[in-house]
Design an enzyme around this catalytic site. Structure first.
Site, PDB file in Angstrom:
ATOM      1  N   TYR A   1     -51.202  24.770  37.432  1.00  0.00           N
ATOM      2  CA  TYR A   1     -52.223  25.595  38.015  1.00  0.00           C
ATOM      3  C   TYR A   1     -52.391  26.861  37.396  1.00  0.00           C
ATOM      4  CZ  TYR A   1     -52.193  22.307  41.976  1.00  0.00           C
ATOM      5  OH  TYR A   1     -52.434  21.242  42.819  1.00  0.00           O
TER       6      TYR A   1
ATOM      7  N   LYS B   1     -25.687  29.367  61.559  1.00  0.00           N
ATOM      8  CA  LYS B   1     -27.051  29.451  61.821  1.00  0.00           C
ATOM      9  C   LYS B   1     -27.930  28.800  60.904  1.00  0.00           C
ATOM     10  CE  LYS B   1     -26.818  34.196  60.400  1.00  0.00           C
ATOM     11  NZ  LYS B   1     -26.643  35.474  60.545  1.00  0.00           N
TER      12      LYS B   1
HETATM   13  C1  PLP Z   1     -25.519  35.979  59.792  1.00  0.00           C
HETATM   14  C2  PLP Z   1     -24.652  36.888  60.739  1.00  0.00           C
HETATM   15  C3  PLP Z   1     -23.429  36.889  60.303  1.00  0.00           C
HETATM   16  C4  PLP Z   1     -22.816  36.313  59.038  1.00  0.00           C
HETATM   17  O1  PLP Z   1     -23.245  37.223  57.851  1.00  0.00           O
HETATM   18  P1  PLP Z   1     -22.929  36.805  56.395  1.00  0.00           P
HETATM   19  O2  PLP Z   1     -23.343  37.703  55.486  1.00  0.00           O
HETATM   20  O3  PLP Z   1     -23.785  35.322  56.166  1.00  0.00           O
HETATM   21  O4  PLP Z   1     -21.442  36.528  56.284  1.00  0.00           O
HETATM   22  C5  PLP Z   1     -22.466  37.640  61.058  1.00  0.00           C
HETATM   23  N1  PLP Z   1     -22.844  38.349  62.187  1.00  0.00           N
HETATM   24  C6  PLP Z   1     -24.047  38.101  62.695  1.00  0.00           C
HETATM   25  C7  PLP Z   1     -24.427  38.932  63.884  1.00  0.00           C
HETATM   26  C8  PLP Z   1     -25.022  37.430  61.999  1.00  0.00           C
HETATM   27  O5  PLP Z   1     -26.154  37.415  62.233  1.00  0.00           O
END
Ligand code: PLP
Length: 378
Positions: free
Chosen positions: A273, A45
């Site tokens: 800045y 993702k």
């Molecule tokens: C993002 C996510 C993961 C992965 O989690 P990590 O801590 O990055 O390993 C797993 N399951 C769900 C439902 C997630 O949203």
């Protein structure tokens, strides 16, 4: 310089290096610990945790994961466009008017409530011609709170799930999400897994063909579920620490940029800045072609470290949108590479260090890297 003569090489200013071999090593480590019988759902993702989903797929696809996890419909559609044919699971609840497109693309939605289940059923119902069972996952809330059917109310919703399956939907997976699997104390995570396992064991209708999973990266490496047949690692694949000294990730991302200007300034010169920094002595300042517009957190101004000329050097003054200044001592000149995340020779600024200096977590540093930075494989 006319546009035609501008350097077009992607490394002319700032970039992200993605170490594909390190991703593969981290993935293999998860497999080793979780066991060969456990299916791997690679979480990709947020554009592969900010590293560029195309890039991370180059590392992950050859390893042959069972499937992929995304957060949004568009992310799933992008994977399909990239030719991914394995199962793609969407993990956040989708608006009901997105479900049809999700199903049409063969993506597997996560269902957290009966309204969504009913909406899915309405999509399934008007099928003309042979009906293929629409796959879905159910999320079970064991303490995360943000989504999922509540475990304590299973008596109300589980029969509805079973009814939906009899009516032609396909229960593809059942999962929960752990809130503290990366904490030193694993008590609450163990309790979540325990409750989830008890539910799965007790629910007739969750056969061996159903994907059962509860572990993120930290859970995959630190916990065992008696019922899970899959894990969903994300951050660890991309070099994020998961609070387990026995399993340090191999670093994956390096954020680098070039020096665009070096100047020597007399004492009392103000910088940036707000003029929040003033030179104490005669100092050498190197302006580097990266800023918060690239995703370098502005809060690192007067606070963070970088590597220049082989040494760790301080970031001085406020970070601008396009430029960051570091105070250098030795031999640093225009065109030299400065590292803001990663290693350079013996020196290192780790992802965790940057996250800590910025008051956040490695996830946010990575996913905050902007599209202005090319993602380069190393
Ligand atoms: C993002 C996510 C993961 C992965 O989690 P990590 O801590 O990055 O390993 C797993 N399951 C769900 C439902 C997630 O949203």
């Amino acid at each position: 310089m006319s546009p035609a003569h501008r350097p077009t090489h992607p490394r002319d200013r700032a970039w992200v290096e993605v170490d594909l071999a390190a991703i593969r090593r981290n993935l293999n480590r998860v497999r080793e610990v979780a066991g060969a019988h456990v299916k791997l759902v690679a979480m990709v993702k947020a554009d592969g945790y900010g590293l560029g989903v195309r890039r991370v797929l180059e590392a992950i696809r050859p390893a042959g994961p069972f499937g992929y996890g995304v957060a949004t419909l568009d992310e799933g559609l992008e994977l399909r466009q990239l030719g991914v044919s394995e199962p793609i699971m969407v993990y956040t609840p989708l608006p009901h008017d997105s479900l049809a497109r999700c199903v049409a693309a063969g993506l597997i939605p996560a269902v957290s409530d009966l309204d969504t289940l009913a909406a899915l059923h309405r999509i399934a119902a008007p099928a003309s011609g042979p009906r293929t069972a629409i796959p879905f996952q159910i999320e079970i809330d064991t303490g995360m709170g943000r989504a999922g059917f509540h475990l304590d109310e299973a008596a109300t919703w589980w029969p509805e799930v079973e009814r939906a399956v009899r009516a032609g939907l396909r229960l593809f997976g059942v999962f929960t999400h752990l809130h503290s699997a990366d904490h030193p104390d694993l008590g609450s995570a163990r309790a979540q897994v325990e409750r989830f396992d008890r539910f799965v064991r007790g629910a007739a209708g969750i056969g061996s063909d159903v994907l059962v999973h509860c572990a993120n990266s930290a859970g995959s490496l630190r916990l065992v579920s008696r019922t899970a047949n899959a894990v969903r690692p994300g951050i660890y694949l991309y070099g994020g620490d998961i609070g387990d000294p026995a399993n340090p990730p191999r670093p994956v991302a390096a954020v680098r940029a070039r020096v665009v200007l070096v100047r020597e300034v007399p004492p009392g010169t103000t910088l940036g800045y707000g003029a929040t920094y003033t030179s104490r002595d005669t100092e050498r300042w190197a302006a580097v072609g990266i800023g918060y517009g690239d995703g370098l957190p502005r809060v690192l101004g007067n606070r963070g470290r970088a590597i220049a000329g082989g040494h760790r050097v301080p970031i001085v003054g406020r970070i601008s949108m396009d430029t960051t200044v570091v105070r250098v001592t030795g031999d640093v000149s225009v065109g030299d590479i400065v590292t803001f995340v990663g290693r350079d020779g013996e020196a290192e600024v780790s992802l965790e260090e940057v996250a800590e200096s910025a008051g956040t977590i490695g996830y946010e540093i990575l996913t905050g890297l902007s599209s202005r930075l090319p993602r380069i494989r190393t």
